[in-house]
Scaffold this active site. Structure first.
Site, short mmCIF file in Angstrom:
data_model
loop_
_atom_site.label_atom_id
_atom_site.label_comp_id
_atom_site.label_asym_id
_atom_site.label_seq_id
_atom_site.Cartn_x
_atom_site.Cartn_y
_atom_site.Cartn_z
N GLY A 12 -1.19 -17.94 -32.53
CA GLY A 12 -0.98 -16.59 -33.05
C GLY A 12 -2.24 -15.89 -33.51
O GLY A 12 -2.16 -14.90 -34.24
N ASN A 102 -0.28 -7.85 -21.03
CA ASN A 102 -0.60 -9.26 -21.26
C ASN A 102 -2.11 -9.40 -21.42
O ASN A 102 -2.87 -8.62 -20.83
CB ASN A 102 -0.14 -10.09 -20.06
CG ASN A 102 -0.45 -11.57 -20.21
OD1 ASN A 102 -0.24 -12.15 -21.28
ND2 ASN A 102 -0.96 -12.19 -19.16
N HIS A 104 -5.02 -12.22 -20.63
CA HIS A 104 -5.25 -13.48 -19.93
C HIS A 104 -6.69 -13.92 -20.23
O HIS A 104 -7.62 -13.10 -20.13
CB HIS A 104 -5.05 -13.31 -18.43
CG HIS A 104 -5.12 -14.61 -17.71
ND1 HIS A 104 -4.09 -15.52 -17.70
CD2 HIS A 104 -6.14 -15.19 -17.04
CE1 HIS A 104 -4.45 -16.59 -17.03
NE2 HIS A 104 -5.70 -16.42 -16.62
N ASP A 145 0.43 -12.76 -13.82
CA ASP A 145 -0.98 -12.36 -13.88
C ASP A 145 -1.42 -11.44 -12.74
O ASP A 145 -2.59 -11.40 -12.39
CB ASP A 145 -1.89 -13.61 -13.90
CG ASP A 145 -1.62 -14.48 -15.10
OD1 ASP A 145 -1.27 -13.93 -16.17
OD2 ASP A 145 -1.75 -15.71 -14.98
N GLU A 176 -12.29 -8.84 -30.39
CA GLU A 176 -13.03 -7.58 -30.34
C GLU A 176 -12.27 -6.49 -29.57
O GLU A 176 -12.27 -5.32 -29.97
CB GLU A 176 -14.40 -7.82 -29.69
CG GLU A 176 -15.28 -6.59 -29.69
CD GLU A 176 -16.63 -6.83 -29.01
OE1 GLU A 176 -16.97 -7.99 -28.69
OE2 GLU A 176 -17.34 -5.83 -28.81
C1 GAR Z 1 -5.10 -16.71 -25.88
O1 GAR Z 1 -6.39 -17.16 -25.53
C2 GAR Z 1 -4.50 -15.93 -24.73
O2 GAR Z 1 -5.44 -15.21 -23.99
C3 GAR Z 1 -3.90 -17.03 -23.90
O3 GAR Z 1 -3.36 -17.93 -24.82
C4 GAR Z 1 -4.16 -17.91 -26.01
C5 GAR Z 1 -3.22 -17.79 -27.20
O4 GAR Z 1 -3.91 -17.91 -28.40
N1 GAR Z 1 -2.92 -16.53 -23.00
C6 GAR Z 1 -2.69 -17.11 -21.81
O5 GAR Z 1 -3.26 -18.10 -21.44
C7 GAR Z 1 -1.62 -16.41 -20.97
N2 GAR Z 1 -1.64 -16.92 -19.63
P1 GAR Z 1 -3.26 -17.40 -29.76
O6 GAR Z 1 -1.87 -18.04 -29.85
O7 GAR Z 1 -4.15 -17.94 -30.82
O8 GAR Z 1 -3.20 -15.92 -29.73
#
Ligand code: GAR
Length: 188
Positions: A12, A102, A104, A145, A176
């Site tokens: 999160g 989204n 990625h 994606d 950022e």
């Molecule tokens: C983030 O790095 C996001 O870009 C990635 O999961 C992570 C979640 O981190 N998303 C994907 O890989 C989607 N395919 P968070 O739970 O700390 O926000």
């Protein structure tokens, strides 16, 4: 007033960044966070941030009516996948055209698709000896994606970088740029 719904499966940090960014903006409200993971770190963050959180099982998520009923009543302007790992059902994509985005953690179209999330992506970047990686913010369509790109930012990958180092660089880009990009979309 603009209303955001955030979908999250993991720690999160992106939910936290978005909440921090809009904390003093009375025009933007995070209406709810929906998670599919009962153990996700995002649950504790939502408690601390005082954001309503709804848990839906994988089956609940795969049923577009369950999702639509959950979102109905919140007048959602934008649905943000903030580290969300399940496929979005087609009915939700159709119900919110160009209103689901989204993030990625790589430079799409590279390193995208089913199973490409979180550290899997950074390990693949390392194994491919990429010299740069980054983030891609894109609209969600029926394919993993593959929706239209909105924004990308890059960071160099050094030969000695571990997948964890790459993750740290990518998370800095997420912090950022993701909240600012969401703000731009809300104001468009
Ligand atoms: C983030 O790095 C996001 O870009 C990635 O999961 C992570 C979640 O981190 N998303 C994907 O890989 C989607 N395919 P968070 O739970 O700390 O926000």
């Amino acid at each position: 007033m603009k209303n955001l719904a955030l979908l999250a499966s993991g720690s999160g940090s992106n939910v936290q960044n978005i909440a921090n960014h809009f904390a003093k903006n009375p025009e933007v409200n995070i209406s709810l966070v929906i998670t599919n993971n009962p153990k996700a770190g995002v649950i504790e963050r939502c408690k601390n941030l005082d954001i309503p959180l709804i848990y839906l099982s994988k089956v609940g998520f795969s049923n577009e009516n369950t999702l639509l009923n959950t979102l109905r009543g919140f007048s959602i302007d934008l649905i943000v996948l903030a580290g969300f790992l399940l496929k979005i059902p087609d009915g939700l994509v159709k119900a919110y055209p160009n209103k689901i985005v989204n993030i990625h953690p790589a430079l799409l179209p590279k390193f995208g698709g089913k199973g490409m999330y979180g550290m899997h992506v950074h390990r693949a970047v390392k194994e491919a000896s990429e010299t740069e990686t980054g983030i891609s913010i894109h609209y969600v369509n029926e394919h993993y994606d593959q929706g239209a790109l909105i924004f990308q930012a890059k960071t160099p990958v050094d030969t000695q970088d571990t997948p964890e180092d790459i993750a740290t660089k990518v998370q800095a880009l997420e912090a950022e740029h993701f909240p600012k990009t969401i703000e731009t979309l809300l104001n468009a």
